[in-house]
Each structure stands twice: as structure tokens, then as C-alpha cells.
Design a protein around this motif. Structure first.
Motif, PDB file in Angstrom:
ATOM      1  N   UNK A  24       1.195  -1.338   0.217  1.00 37.31           N
ATOM      2  CA  UNK A  24      -0.369   0.169   0.181  1.00 37.31           C
ATOM      3  C   UNK A  24       1.045   1.370   0.104  1.00 37.31           C
ATOM      4  N   UNK A  25       2.210   1.233  -0.277  1.00 35.14           N
ATOM      5  CA  UNK A  25       2.690   2.618  -0.829  1.00 35.14           C
ATOM      6  C   UNK A  25       3.674   2.766  -1.870  1.00 35.14           C
ATOM      7  N   UNK A  26       4.351   4.607  -2.277  1.00 36.73           N
ATOM      8  CA  UNK A  26       4.456   4.148  -3.569  1.00 36.73           C
ATOM      9  C   UNK A  26       6.355   4.486  -3.548  1.00 36.73           C
ATOM     10  N   UNK A  27       6.948   4.058  -4.607  1.00 36.99           N
ATOM     11  CA  UNK A  27       6.600   2.938  -5.411  1.00 36.99           C
ATOM     12  C   UNK A  27       6.707   1.833  -5.627  1.00 36.99           C
ATOM     13  N   UNK A  28       6.676   2.015  -6.539  1.00 34.16           N
ATOM     14  CA  UNK A  28       6.611   0.086  -7.091  1.00 34.16           C
ATOM     15  C   UNK A  28       6.333  -0.329  -8.049  1.00 34.16           C
ATOM     16  N   UNK A  29       6.978  -1.118  -8.921  1.00 30.73           N
ATOM     17  CA  UNK A  29       7.036  -1.544 -10.584  1.00 30.73           C
ATOM     18  C   UNK A  29       5.813  -2.993 -10.719  1.00 30.73           C
ATOM     19  N   UNK A  30       4.683  -2.993 -11.840  1.00 35.00           N
ATOM     20  CA  UNK A  30       4.928  -4.089 -12.217  1.00 35.00           C
ATOM     21  C   UNK A  30       5.430  -4.409 -13.683  1.00 35.00           C
TER      22      UNK A  30
END
Length: 227
Positions: free
Chosen positions: A51-57
Motif C-alpha cells: 500500500x505504498x509507492x513507488x513500486x513496479x509491475x
């Protein structure tokens, strides 16, 4: 690769800048933190469990934590540059700062910003003077370490060349400006370093800091009216 980010987030800005200047292709996917988009059950179930940023797919691969993403992207794209070098000792110096900053630059800058500006903005409640005084003391101590330790014998945080360590450090140090605290004031070495980072990562650095600079200007105007 999709990058989920918000320019209000320090590591989001750092990761965005790193990917852009290294020409690592990604699809920008903005997340509106101030609207609480990251707090919904659907967000955590479908996008990231944290539930936090940043992240990648990256296809079906999901990855959070900005430093982990830097290393993943560098290895996937066989990056060998000053920003994240392959040479063992140079890379170790970059990693040294990236590991150190979690409980130092990041913690001290973020906590001060949150308690001085963010929490009052969201709740209308002001922090206690003693609490704020302690947070500022820790912030000053951390910034002095950047000035007198990390930059004591080299122009950049990880040596003679700019690297992703400098991007992360600069993005954290920018954040307290929103709360009216200028980290560069009274620190000539840190100030010169920060200007070099801004210049050497421009114009992407400016792009990532447009929203922050608007808030800084708003803070200055409010402080001027209060006098």
C-alpha cells in the motif's frame, strides 16, 4: 515495466529520475496519495500488498521498495554507468549510502516534514513544541553528517562521480523545504553538492520537483503573510 509513483513521495521522485536519465523504459502510472488511492483494499489486493509507492509491475512480476527496484532495473538492463556502477567497490560505495540513508537522511527529513507540515495539514492539529524541537535536532544532526562526513573528502556521496546515491539523498533533503526548513542554509558544502545534483540530473530533476517547488513557494507566501 509500469512505475507507480507520486511526486509527493521522495523515493518516487528519486526512482523516476534514475529510470529517466538511464533511459530505462517504463510506463508512468501516477498514484494520488493525497486522495488516499493507496489506502483502499482493492489497491493492496491488485497493485501492491504494501500500500505504498513507488513500486513496479514488470509483466507478472511485482516489486516494491525503491532501492530494490534500482538494483533490479540495473541488472535487467545490464546497466553499467556512473549512476549504478558494476565495478565491485564502486557499487559497494553507492550501496553503502543507500543502506545508511534509511535510518538517517530519510528518517530525519521525512519525520520532520510529516510532523511539521503534513499532519497539521491533514488534521489541523499542531505538534507539541518539544516534539518538533527533538525532530529538528535529529534533522540537523543528519544533515551535518552529510556536510561533514559523507561530503568531507569527495564531491559526491559515493565518491568522485555522481550516482543514484546522490539522487536519493537530494530528493530526501528537498522534502523539509515544504515545511519551511532549508537544509542548504548554513551548509556550504551540502549546498554546492545539491546544486550539482540538480544541474547534472536536469531537466528530469526539475520535472520531478515541480509540485514540491509549488508547495515550497506557498509555504513562503504563508510565512510572509503571518509576519
Amino acid at each position: 515495466m509500469k512505475l507507480y509513483f507520486d511526486f509527493f513521495s521522495q523515493p518516487s521522485r528519486a526512482l523516476y529520475i534514475f529510470l529517466k536519465i538511464n533511459k530505462i523504459p517504463f510506463e508512468p502510472c501516477p498514484v494520488a496519495l493525497q486522495k488516499g488511492e493507496h489506502l483502499t483494499k482493492e489497491f493492496k489486493e491488485k497493485l501492491t500488498r504494501f500500500g505504498k509507492v513507488p513500486f513496479i509491475h514488470d509483466g507478472d512480476f511485482k516489486l516494491a521498495e525503491s532501492v530494490a527496484i534500482v538494483r533490479y532495473a540495473a541488472r535487467k538492463h545490464d546497466l553499467d554507468s556512473k549512476w549504478y556502477p558494476k565495478e565491485l567497490r564502486q557499487q559497494a560505495r553507492v550501496d553503502e549510502y543507500l543502506e545508511w540513508q534509511h535510518n538517517n537522511t530519510r528518517t530525519f527529513c521525512a519525520l520532520y516534514f510529516q510532523k511539521k507540515w503534513l499532519v497539521p495539514m491533514l488534521t489541523g492539529e499542531q505538534p507539541s513544541p518539544d516534539r518538533l524541537k527533538n525532530l529538528e535536532k535529529n534533522l540537523v544532526q543528519g544533515l551535518n553528517e552529510i556536510e561533514n562526513v559523507w561530503l568531507a573528502n569527495s564531491p559526491y556521496l559515493a565518491g568522485d562521480q555522481i550516482s543514484v546515491a546522490d539522487i536519493f539523498g537530494a530528493c530526501e533533503i528537498e522534502q523539509p523545504r515544504i515545511a519551511g526548513f532549508d537544509a542548504a542554509e548554513g551548509r556550504p558544502v551540502l549546498s554546492a553538492w545539491l546544486e550539482k545534483v540538480r544541474k547534472e540530473t536536469g531537466p528530469v530533476y526539475e520535472e520531478a520537483h515541480v509540485s514540491l517547488n509549488k508547495l515550497v513557494q506557498k509555504t513562503k507566501e504563508q510565512a510572509s503573510k503571518a509576519k
